[in-house]
Design a protein around this motif. Sequence first.
Motif, short mmCIF file in Angstrom:
data_model
loop_
_atom_site.label_atom_id
_atom_site.label_comp_id
_atom_site.label_asym_id
_atom_site.label_seq_id
_atom_site.Cartn_x
_atom_site.Cartn_y
_atom_site.Cartn_z
N ALA A 143 0.82 -1.22 0.00
CA ALA A 143 0.00 0.00 0.00
C ALA A 143 0.85 1.27 0.00
CB ALA A 143 -0.94 -0.01 1.21
N ASP A 144 2.03 1.22 0.61
CA ASP A 144 2.89 2.40 0.73
C ASP A 144 3.59 2.64 -0.61
OD1 ASP A 144 5.09 4.15 1.24
OD2 ASP A 144 4.97 3.66 3.37
N ASP A 168 -6.19 -3.55 -4.25
CA ASP A 168 -6.08 -2.52 -3.22
C ASP A 168 -6.69 -3.05 -1.93
OD1 ASP A 168 -6.59 -0.29 -1.51
OD2 ASP A 168 -6.40 1.05 -3.23
N GLY A 170 -7.22 -1.76 0.86
CA GLY A 170 -8.18 -0.89 1.52
C GLY A 170 -9.60 -1.13 1.07
N LEU A 171 -9.75 -1.68 -0.13
CA LEU A 171 -11.08 -1.98 -0.67
C LEU A 171 -11.47 -3.44 -0.47
CD1 LEU A 171 -10.82 -0.04 -4.05
CD2 LEU A 171 -12.17 0.62 -2.04
N GLN A 173 -10.28 -5.66 1.97
CA GLN A 173 -10.09 -6.25 3.30
C GLN A 173 -11.39 -6.87 3.82
OE1 GLN A 173 -8.50 -3.54 6.18
NE2 GLN A 173 -7.80 -5.17 7.53
N ALA A 195 -10.97 -2.68 -7.40
CA ALA A 195 -9.78 -2.75 -6.55
C ALA A 195 -8.56 -3.21 -7.34
CB ALA A 195 -10.04 -3.68 -5.36
#
Length: 406
Positions: A143-144, A168, A170-171, A173, A195
Amino acid sequence: MTQIFTNARLILPIEEQPKAGSLIIDGDRIASAAEAAHAVQGEEIDCKGRLLAPGIVDLGVFAIDKPAFRFGGITRAALMPDQSPVLDLPAMIKQSAAEGKPDLWSHPIAAATMALEGKRMAEIGLMKRSGAKAVATGRHWIADSGIMLRLLQYCKSLDLTLIVHSEDAGLTQGAVATNSETATRLGLSSATAAAEAIAIARDIALVRETGAHVHFRQVTTESGLDLIRAAKSEQLPVTCGITPAHLLLSDIAISDFRTFTRLSPPLRSEENRLACIAAVKDGTIDVISSGHDPRGPEDKRLPYAESAPGMAGAETLLALSFTLVRDGTVSIGRLFELLSANPAKILGVEAGQLRPGYEADFILIDEDSPWQVDTRKMAAAAGNTPFDGLPVQGRVTAIYKGGRAY
């Protein structure tokens, strides 16, 4: 010792269709792949008109499973770093590279970050010296973006391909399925298929910045494939792969809560599946791999949402991929680019083609031999295949590694 494989139909580089001829092996290397063997002395092996193809190079397996690989015609397997312990140290790379020899070569892929946590870069240079042929983010997306940029710069300087998982987090999880009518009806937690495209778009932007080669291990959506296609039109160094599951199954397959269909990325809509077929046909997809991840009852005999993703794919890879030839999607020559030549190029090994000077890794195939996928009879460490009960055609009848039969 010289060996001459006669009466074969050879799958040769650049050729769309098999060519009748002979393969000459000198020691552990290919000496010649030609129409006939003239004035050559050696042991003759009659192939009886069968296909003689380069051994499959399986890019991105999660376990070294020799019986399954032998059944499926896999002579080299690139092992993902998601092991216990994670392949994030040179000693682990050395140990893994020795596993399976001489009848199978394991090519360990170095973890991009320590423990695959996406926080601190691993000692990639030292792992390359120990035998790592590529670097991977494993089952995870980094992610970073700052870490990803530095990682790509480092891989570029070392001339190593970075193999990435594209979702992604964040989408996705907590999600076990793609947003769809099927997921809603079953009451399963789901995530948008976008994602994948979001993850791919970020990484392509960083490829444009660094010039590093990125291989997107599984691209399964139309929007993601459109991004790859556009990047290739810019001549960016990107490649991508897929498994037979995402080519042949849609999210309808999860309707009975069968955990063998729990995959990562999840099965997509029928529209996305058809887009994947089209991407194989037009050359956007470079690799077909098994995604071999044998999971036992402790991981699969659970409620769908609690089960672990993954499938045992090594034994069915070739037979399922032959479906693309029978449907007219690709030629048989193109199929072995996807299964053998392109994965070998990504790893930087002299294999995957019947080419003079290359290692003598090849298989004999009866492409019409019928059989049925049966989880109870699979050679794999576990039989978690979503294709249980499916009639297929195409069986490996002999496998040679370095010119030796196994």
